[in-house]
Design a protein around this motif. Structure first.
Motif, PDB file in Angstrom:
ATOM      1  N   UNK A   1      27.781   1.664 -21.801  1.00 22.19           N
ATOM      2  CA  UNK A   1      29.037   0.632 -21.818  1.00 22.19           C
ATOM      3  C   UNK A   1      28.469  -0.639 -21.179  1.00 22.19           C
ATOM      4  N   UNK A   2      27.893  -0.450 -20.100  1.00 23.13           N
ATOM      5  CA  UNK A   2      27.525  -1.929 -19.441  1.00 23.13           C
ATOM      6  C   UNK A   2      26.808  -2.878 -20.387  1.00 23.13           C
ATOM      7  N   UNK A   3      25.849  -2.178 -21.172  1.00 23.70           N
ATOM      8  CA  UNK A   3      25.282  -3.021 -22.297  1.00 23.70           C
ATOM      9  C   UNK A   3      26.149  -3.543 -23.208  1.00 23.70           C
ATOM     10  N   UNK A   4      27.080  -2.731 -23.608  1.00 26.39           N
ATOM     11  CA  UNK A   4      28.138  -3.231 -24.677  1.00 26.39           C
ATOM     12  C   UNK A   4      29.021  -4.522 -23.798  1.00 26.39           C
ATOM     13  N   UNK A   5      29.304  -4.266 -22.753  1.00 23.23           N
ATOM     14  CA  UNK A   5      29.969  -5.208 -21.984  1.00 23.23           C
ATOM     15  C   UNK A   5      29.431  -6.521 -21.845  1.00 23.23           C
ATOM     16  N   UNK A   6      28.177  -6.536 -21.565  1.00 26.72           N
ATOM     17  CA  UNK A   6      27.120  -7.744 -21.489  1.00 26.72           C
ATOM     18  C   UNK A   6      26.935  -8.401 -22.658  1.00 26.72           C
ATOM     19  N   UNK A   7      26.981  -7.359 -23.642  1.00 27.65           N
ATOM     20  CA  UNK A   7      26.868  -8.073 -25.034  1.00 27.65           C
ATOM     21  C   UNK A   7      27.969  -8.709 -25.739  1.00 27.65           C
ATOM     22  N   UNK A   8      29.022  -8.166 -25.340  1.00 26.99           N
ATOM     23  CA  UNK A   8      30.460  -8.706 -25.648  1.00 26.99           C
ATOM     24  C   UNK A   8      30.696 -10.055 -25.110  1.00 26.99           C
ATOM     25  N   UNK A   9      30.355 -10.015 -23.647  1.00 30.73           N
ATOM     26  CA  UNK A   9      30.621 -11.519 -22.952  1.00 30.73           C
ATOM     27  C   UNK A   9      29.676 -12.397 -23.602  1.00 30.73           C
ATOM     28  N   UNK A  10      28.501 -12.154 -23.738  1.00 33.42           N
ATOM     29  CA  UNK A  10      27.693 -13.222 -24.593  1.00 33.42           C
ATOM     30  C   UNK A  10      28.096 -13.370 -25.976  1.00 33.42           C
ATOM     31  N   UNK A  11      28.565 -12.692 -26.567  1.00 34.45           N
ATOM     32  CA  UNK A  11      29.230 -12.874 -28.116  1.00 34.45           C
ATOM     33  C   UNK A  11      30.299 -13.590 -27.915  1.00 34.45           C
ATOM     34  N   UNK A  12      31.283 -13.440 -26.937  1.00 33.11           N
ATOM     35  CA  UNK A  12      32.453 -14.174 -26.840  1.00 33.11           C
ATOM     36  C   UNK A  12      32.112 -15.581 -26.462  1.00 33.11           C
ATOM     37  N   UNK A  13      31.235 -15.923 -25.411  1.00 29.25           N
ATOM     38  CA  UNK A  13      30.897 -17.345 -25.410  1.00 29.25           C
ATOM     39  C   UNK A  13      30.264 -17.739 -26.704  1.00 29.25           C
ATOM     40  N   UNK A  14      29.579 -17.323 -27.269  1.00 30.25           N
ATOM     41  CA  UNK A  14      29.044 -17.772 -28.732  1.00 30.25           C
ATOM     42  C   UNK A  14      29.811 -18.047 -29.657  1.00 30.25           C
TER      43      UNK A  14
END
Length: 321
Positions: free
Chosen positions: A283-296
């Motif tokens: 889930x921490x990888x999911x969370x980091x990935x989603x934050x990156x995706x949200x910015x992009x």
């Protein structure tokens, strides 16, 4: 500059100096090159800081956990209950097209008219002058009344609305859990009801390639809630039984449940991005990935940010280091 005139932007201040001059927020990002101005702005720093602070605050916590509920939080829930009641009072009309029911415009007109008064119910009297500025974000947060659509830009306006309430000191640091679990969660319920009742179109949807037709933030905060969960892993959220048993505790699973109610066919086909996410190990990888995706995908996309409005609380001025 006299000490009393100096403006402070820190959300920790209980009552900012009364000389703060509020303004009606307006659009500042008119062309693609203006995006650089947005990324350097105080508004961007404050907005992303707000999202990430809440992301940290909800980590590992259930929606049903114990948390403090302050008076402004209760007033915000009442405000959202009012919006919900107005939906009941404004049934969809009979019309030839299936999508974009025109009754939404009637509902929206009521909000447009009442927004400032609604905001005044949440903020203390000595801050009443902030109401017109903050009300703009509330009005922007429910979808577009011309196109009868809703998307992540509208969701961002609601987060901006909450961020402004923090900046004027109405919401405090210890309101973090209630902001997400009580206020934002209630906002999501009302938005889902709007989307269903008036068959709203997804704004700028990337169809099967987007994360979700309507929301993004509950996936970020919802994945943070699940970090270090003893037995729920990302691969479990595509399992219907797991979702039904746990959705009341976790925002992420509430989102999945709503998608499965609204869409037919195999999950991998209608929600390809989410299906891919279910293969991420933690889930921490999911969370980091989603934050990156949200910015992009949201914060760095001109079609989304061109509608964002800037005032005295969320300022287009560059960050002062």
């Amino acid at each position: 500059m006299a000490e009393s005139e100096r403006q402070t932007g820190s959300p920790e201040e209980a009552t900012p100096p009364l000389c703060q001059s509020f303004m009606i927020p307006k659009k500042e990002i008119h062309m693609v090159p203006d995006m650089a101005k947005w990324k350097r702005s105080q508004a961007y720093a404050d907005y992303i800081g707000f999202i990430l602070t809440l992301n940290e605050g909800v980590k590992g916590k259930k929606l049903t956990c114990e948390y403090k509920v302050s008076e402004p939080i209760e007033k915000l829930v009442e405000l959202l209950d009012t919006l919900d009641r107005w939906i009941d009072e404004t049934p969809p009309v009979n019309q030839p097209s299936r999508f974009g029911n025109k009754a939404f415009r009637t509902w929206y007109a009521k909000l447009d008219q009442e927004a400032e008064n609604l905001v005044k119910t949440v903020i203390p009297e000595h801050l009443a002058e902030a109401a017109p500025e903050i009300a703009v974000y509330l009005k922007e947060s429910v979808g577009n009344s011309t196109r009868i659509d809703y998307g992540t830009g509208h969701e961002a306006a609601f987060a901006a609305f909450l961020c402004c309430l923090c900046k004027i000191g109405v919401l405090r640091v210890d309101d973090q859990l209630a902001i997400v679990f009580k206020v934002f969660n209630r906002y999501l319920e009302v938005m889902r009801k709007l989307q269903k009742t008036y068959r709203m179109e997804p704004a700028g949807s990337q169809g099967v390639w987007g994360l979700d037709d309507f929301q993004f933030l509950p996936f970020i905060w919802g994945s943070s809630q699940l970090i270090e969960h003893p037995n729920l892993e990302p691969r479990h959220f595509v399992d219907e039984k797991v979702v039904i048993e746990n959705h009341k505790d976790y925002m992420f699973l509430e989102c999945i449940l709503f998608i499965t109610e609204m869409k037919t066919g195999p999950f991998a086909e209608h929600s390809n991005q989410l299906w891919n996410i279910s293969a991420v190990p933690s889930w921490s990888k999911v969370n980091q990935g989603l934050v990156r995706m949200y910015k992009a995908e949201c914060l760095e996309k001109f079609p989304v940010i061109q509608h964002f409005k800037f005032g005295s609380l969320l300022s287009i001025q560059p960050v002062t280091s």
